[in-house]
Structure formats: C-alpha cells, structure tokens
Design a protein around this motif. Structure first.
Motif, mmCIF file in Angstrom:
data_model
loop_
_atom_site.group_PDB
_atom_site.id
_atom_site.type_symbol
_atom_site.label_atom_id
_atom_site.label_comp_id
_atom_site.label_asym_id
_atom_site.label_seq_id
_atom_site.Cartn_x
_atom_site.Cartn_y
_atom_site.Cartn_z
ATOM 1 N N THR A 1 0.891 -0.977 -0.037
ATOM 2 C CA THR A 1 -0.090 -0.105 0.115
ATOM 3 C C THR A 1 0.835 1.148 -0.058
ATOM 4 O OG1 THR A 1 -1.555 -1.345 1.232
ATOM 5 C CG2 THR A 1 -1.893 1.013 1.201
ATOM 6 N N GLU A 2 1.914 1.150 0.648
ATOM 7 C CA GLU A 2 2.719 2.521 0.935
ATOM 8 C C GLU A 2 3.607 2.653 -0.394
ATOM 9 O OE1 GLU A 2 2.582 4.882 3.369
ATOM 10 O OE2 GLU A 2 0.989 3.388 3.763
ATOM 11 N N ILE A 3 4.128 1.426 -0.982
ATOM 12 C CA ILE A 3 4.581 1.668 -2.239
ATOM 13 C C ILE A 3 3.986 2.090 -3.434
ATOM 14 C CG2 ILE A 3 5.434 -0.013 -4.278
ATOM 15 C CD1 ILE A 3 6.856 -1.820 -1.939
ATOM 16 N N VAL A 4 2.714 1.885 -3.488
ATOM 17 C CA VAL A 4 1.638 2.217 -4.254
ATOM 18 C C VAL A 4 1.277 3.799 -3.984
ATOM 19 C CG1 VAL A 4 -0.645 2.247 -5.005
ATOM 20 C CG2 VAL A 4 0.510 0.071 -4.815
ATOM 21 N N ARG A 5 1.275 4.094 -2.819
ATOM 22 C CA ARG A 5 0.971 5.392 -2.549
ATOM 23 C C ARG A 5 2.037 6.383 -3.024
ATOM 24 N NH1 ARG A 5 -2.520 6.499 1.463
ATOM 25 N NH2 ARG A 5 -1.949 4.780 2.465
ATOM 26 N N LYS A 6 3.338 6.198 -2.736
ATOM 27 C CA LYS A 6 4.532 6.731 -3.150
ATOM 28 C C LYS A 6 4.659 6.726 -4.773
ATOM 29 C CE LYS A 6 8.283 9.100 -2.564
ATOM 30 N NZ LYS A 6 8.135 10.381 -2.136
ATOM 31 N N LYS A 7 4.164 5.773 -5.385
ATOM 32 C CA LYS A 7 4.184 5.585 -7.088
ATOM 33 C C LYS A 7 3.018 6.865 -7.449
ATOM 34 C CE LYS A 7 3.363 3.090 -11.007
ATOM 35 N NZ LYS A 7 2.805 1.625 -11.541
ATOM 36 N N ILE A 8 1.959 6.746 -6.731
ATOM 37 C CA ILE A 8 0.934 7.769 -7.280
ATOM 38 C C ILE A 8 1.368 9.169 -7.044
ATOM 39 C CG2 ILE A 8 -1.526 8.228 -7.121
ATOM 40 C CD1 ILE A 8 -2.247 5.477 -6.792
ATOM 41 N N THR A 9 1.840 9.338 -5.713
ATOM 42 C CA THR A 9 2.380 10.822 -5.420
ATOM 43 C C THR A 9 3.240 11.158 -6.365
ATOM 44 O OG1 THR A 9 1.850 10.240 -3.218
ATOM 45 C CG2 THR A 9 3.232 12.013 -3.512
ATOM 46 N N ASN A 10 4.375 10.494 -6.808
ATOM 47 C CA ASN A 10 5.451 10.798 -7.661
ATOM 48 C C ASN A 10 4.607 11.059 -8.897
ATOM 49 O OD1 ASN A 10 7.314 10.519 -5.883
ATOM 50 N ND2 ASN A 10 8.052 8.554 -6.593
ATOM 51 N N GLN A 11 3.806 10.259 -9.328
ATOM 52 C CA GLN A 11 3.252 10.806 -10.702
ATOM 53 C C GLN A 11 2.273 11.995 -10.492
ATOM 54 O OE1 GLN A 11 0.827 7.087 -10.845
ATOM 55 N NE2 GLN A 11 2.220 6.248 -12.306
ATOM 56 N N ALA A 12 1.606 12.102 -9.611
ATOM 57 C CA ALA A 12 1.079 13.324 -9.384
ATOM 58 C C ALA A 12 1.912 14.719 -9.514
ATOM 59 C CB ALA A 12 0.234 13.347 -8.110
ATOM 60 N N TYR B 1 -7.406 9.644 -6.219
ATOM 61 C CA TYR B 1 -7.179 8.250 -6.058
ATOM 62 C C TYR B 1 -6.319 7.978 -4.816
ATOM 63 C CZ TYR B 1 -8.700 7.907 -10.864
ATOM 64 O OH TYR B 1 -9.416 7.628 -12.173
ATOM 65 N N LEU B 2 -5.606 8.917 -4.273
ATOM 66 C CA LEU B 2 -4.625 8.834 -3.338
ATOM 67 C C LEU B 2 -5.336 8.698 -2.003
ATOM 68 C CD1 LEU B 2 -1.646 11.029 -3.960
ATOM 69 C CD2 LEU B 2 -1.449 8.651 -3.516
ATOM 70 N N ALA B 3 -6.491 9.670 -1.832
ATOM 71 C CA ALA B 3 -7.346 9.757 -0.912
ATOM 72 C C ALA B 3 -8.488 8.480 -0.855
ATOM 73 C CB ALA B 3 -8.457 10.872 -1.021
ATOM 74 N N GLU B 4 -8.607 7.776 -1.939
ATOM 75 C CA GLU B 4 -9.476 6.364 -2.038
ATOM 76 C C GLU B 4 -8.575 5.070 -1.723
ATOM 77 O OE1 GLU B 4 -12.304 8.583 -5.252
ATOM 78 O OE2 GLU B 4 -11.049 6.865 -5.917
ATOM 79 N N LEU B 5 -7.377 5.363 -1.585
ATOM 80 C CA LEU B 5 -6.572 4.090 -1.849
ATOM 81 C C LEU B 5 -6.702 3.328 -0.427
ATOM 82 C CD1 LEU B 5 -4.042 2.633 -3.121
ATOM 83 C CD2 LEU B 5 -2.640 4.004 -1.633
ATOM 84 N N THR B 6 -7.077 2.022 -0.603
ATOM 85 C CA THR B 6 -7.400 1.039 0.381
ATOM 86 C C THR B 6 -6.061 0.263 0.755
ATOM 87 O OG1 THR B 6 -8.564 -0.409 -1.036
ATOM 88 C CG2 THR B 6 -9.819 1.327 0.089
ATOM 89 N N ILE B 7 -6.190 -0.571 1.839
ATOM 90 C CA ILE B 7 -5.217 -1.594 2.071
ATOM 91 C C ILE B 7 -5.014 -2.472 0.930
ATOM 92 C CG2 ILE B 7 -6.758 -3.292 3.184
ATOM 93 C CD1 ILE B 7 -3.116 -2.234 4.319
ATOM 94 N N ARG C 1 -6.586 1.435 -7.353
ATOM 95 C CA ARG C 1 -6.186 2.881 -7.745
ATOM 96 C C ARG C 1 -4.967 3.136 -8.534
ATOM 97 N NH1 ARG C 1 -10.765 5.120 -7.834
ATOM 98 N NH2 ARG C 1 -11.063 2.756 -8.361
ATOM 99 N N GLU C 2 -4.094 2.122 -8.572
ATOM 100 C CA GLU C 2 -2.656 2.212 -9.018
ATOM 101 C C GLU C 2 -2.942 2.050 -10.668
ATOM 102 O OE1 GLU C 2 1.615 -0.229 -9.632
ATOM 103 O OE2 GLU C 2 -0.194 -1.198 -8.984
ATOM 104 N N GLY C 3 -3.792 0.914 -11.064
ATOM 105 C CA GLY C 3 -4.114 1.047 -12.609
ATOM 106 C C GLY C 3 -4.858 2.133 -13.012
ATOM 107 N N HIS C 4 -5.787 2.542 -12.251
ATOM 108 C CA HIS C 4 -6.756 3.868 -12.743
ATOM 109 C C HIS C 4 -5.642 4.986 -12.919
ATOM 110 C CE1 HIS C 4 -10.586 1.814 -12.626
ATOM 111 N NE2 HIS C 4 -10.369 1.572 -11.382
#
Length: 292
Positions: A106-117, A135-141, A147-150
C-alpha cells in the motif's frame, strides 16, 4: 563502494587479470577495477568474455545486463547466493506476514501515485494531477480497488496524449521500457545481494516472472525514468537517449535527508523495505525523494 556503469557498445573481448576487467578493442586495451563496477551492460552482440571474468564479476555482485540485436536490455545475470546468510533470509521471506506485506505494498503504491501526481503538476497538467490526488484519498489496504491501475491510465494519457497506450511500439515506449529494465536490474541486484529471492513478490505473483519482488520494489522509482523521457521529448529512441537513461544510476538524489548517488539510494531504500517486513513496522520504509 561500486559506482561505475560500464557500457560495451561495440566489438570487444573482455578478460580478467589481477582484479581488473580487461577490455580489448582492436588496437586499444582498457583496464577497469572490478570493485568500482556497479553495472556492466553488454550492448553489442559482438562481445566475448572469459568464464573467469564472469565468475569474478558475479562474486563482486556486479549486475551484468545483456542486450539483444536491437541493443535493448534482454536478460541479466543474477547470483544464486548473494549473501552469506541467504538461507536465513529466504526463511524470513517465506515467513513475512500477509498483513505486513499488504501494508508495505500500500505504501509503495501511495508513493508511486504521489510521484506521478508531482510530475503532472510540474507539467502544469492540473486536472489530471487533482484526479490522482483523489485516487490517493481513495487508496485502501493492498490497493484492493486498483487505484494504481486507474492512476496509470490517467497519468500516461495526460503526459503523452489520449491515444497513447503502453502497448504501442513507439520511441516513447521504447525509452520507458529501456529505463524500466535498467531500474529493475538495479533493484534485483540489491535483492539478491541481501540474500532474498526475486521470484517471491509482495503483489506481483506471475509464475512466468522471475523478478516479482523486483517488480514490486521498483514501482516508486519509475517516475525518475518518466521524468527523463518527458523532458527529452523523445522523437527517436537513439544512443543519446539510452545514455541519458543509463546515467540515471549516477544521478545525485535525496534519501532520508542525505545526498546519495541514485544506485546507492536504491540499496538503502530496499534495505528499509526489508526492515519493515522483518520487523512488521511499515514506518521503517524510507523512499528516495522525488525532486523536480
């Protein structure tokens, strides 16, 4: 500490002597101290080298990448036993708790999307940036709602156009794939050097992928490749573009409030992920800082 990335791009014979890699090209001979080599990229298929050199490079944990006839990364050499206590590390890896793995992913995905943003904001693509923050706000465990794919679809279409697809054979995709292959190789090097198994991933579990764990850990690093490709405005995937992507490993970055060479930061980042998995403490993870 190893830090040099060596690219062999033309016909050559490689040999070993007194802890040096000997590179013979026509009438020119060059020596490179093996302990300084982080990665050796064999870009030409007209290169030959001795088994003794291959053995010494593997013992020194040098990442060796072979390219195909089109000079694109095709395969790599991974040591079977990269650490003195690899048996213990393998037992640890098999025993990682499912809950902790889900939290780490989950944290890996969070950081990836944050970098993309962040890259979208830098490019002044504010609407798409806002959508990724949603999508970050909607990220679940364990990212059960994908959310990563979207985020990836919005991200790439915003950067390269609505008609862009990662499946297309274009110079942009060639550059992205080349850069990602280099990143994956660097991450795999650290995984095996620390005694873990690249096949057993946190989220990636493809039976045909020998680098599932590397594929997981490299996700937050993709943005560094994306940034180079976007800023280069790739029209042709040529040697200059390849060199700029390879040089990423020598770039200075920020990690845990210190300045590090990117290749060294990858090692430190991977170590914190393994600390988090071993200690069941996701707060131990430290990511490489993404600066634009």
């Amino acid at each position: 500490m190893s830090w040099r990335t060596i690219i062999i791009s033309s016909r050559a014979k490689l040999d070993f002597k007194m802890n040096y890699m000997i590179v013979r090209k026509d009438f020119e001979t060059t020596k490179v101290y093996i302990d300084e080599i982080y990665m050796l990229m064999i870009e030409s298929t007209a290169v030959s080298f001795t088994a003794v050199l291959l053995n010494e490079l593997i013992k020194a944990k040098v990442k060796i990448v072979f390219c195909d006839e089109k000079r694109n990364p095709l395969s790599e050499v991974v040591s079977l036993y990269g650490c003195h206590n690899s048996s213990k590390r393998c037992r640890e890896q098999v025993g990682w708790k499912d809950e902790t793995q889900a939290q780490v992913w989950t944290e890996i995905v969070r950081k990836k999307i944050t970098n993309q943003a962040d890259l979208l904001q830098y490019q002044e693509l504010y609407d798409s940036c806002d959508l990724l923050h949603q999508y970050l706000a909607e990220l679940t465990i364990n990212d059960e709602t994908c959310r990563e794919g979207h985020a990836a679809k919005v991200y790439f279409n915003a950067l390269f156009g609505q008609s862009f697809s990662r499946d297309q054979e274009t110079p942009i995709n060639a550059a992205l794939n080349y850069g990602y292959a280099i990143l994956l190789s660097a991450v795999n090097r650290e995984i095996t050097a620390m005694g873990y198994i690249t096949q057993l991933g946190l989220n990636h579990c493809n039976q045909f992928n020998p680098y599932n764990l590397g594929s997981d850990l490299m996700e937050p690093l993709r943005g560094f490749v994306d940034e180079i490709v976007v800023k280069s405005d790739v029209k042709v995937f040529d040697k200059e573009m390849k060199l700029s992507l390879v040089s990423l490993l020598s770039k200075d970055v920020r990690f845990n409030d210190t300045e590090q060479v990117f290749s060294a930061a990858i090692k430190l980042y991977c170590r914190t992920v393994f600390d988090a998995l071993r200690e069941d403490d996701v707060s131990a993870i430290r990511f490489i800082e993404y600066e634009l």
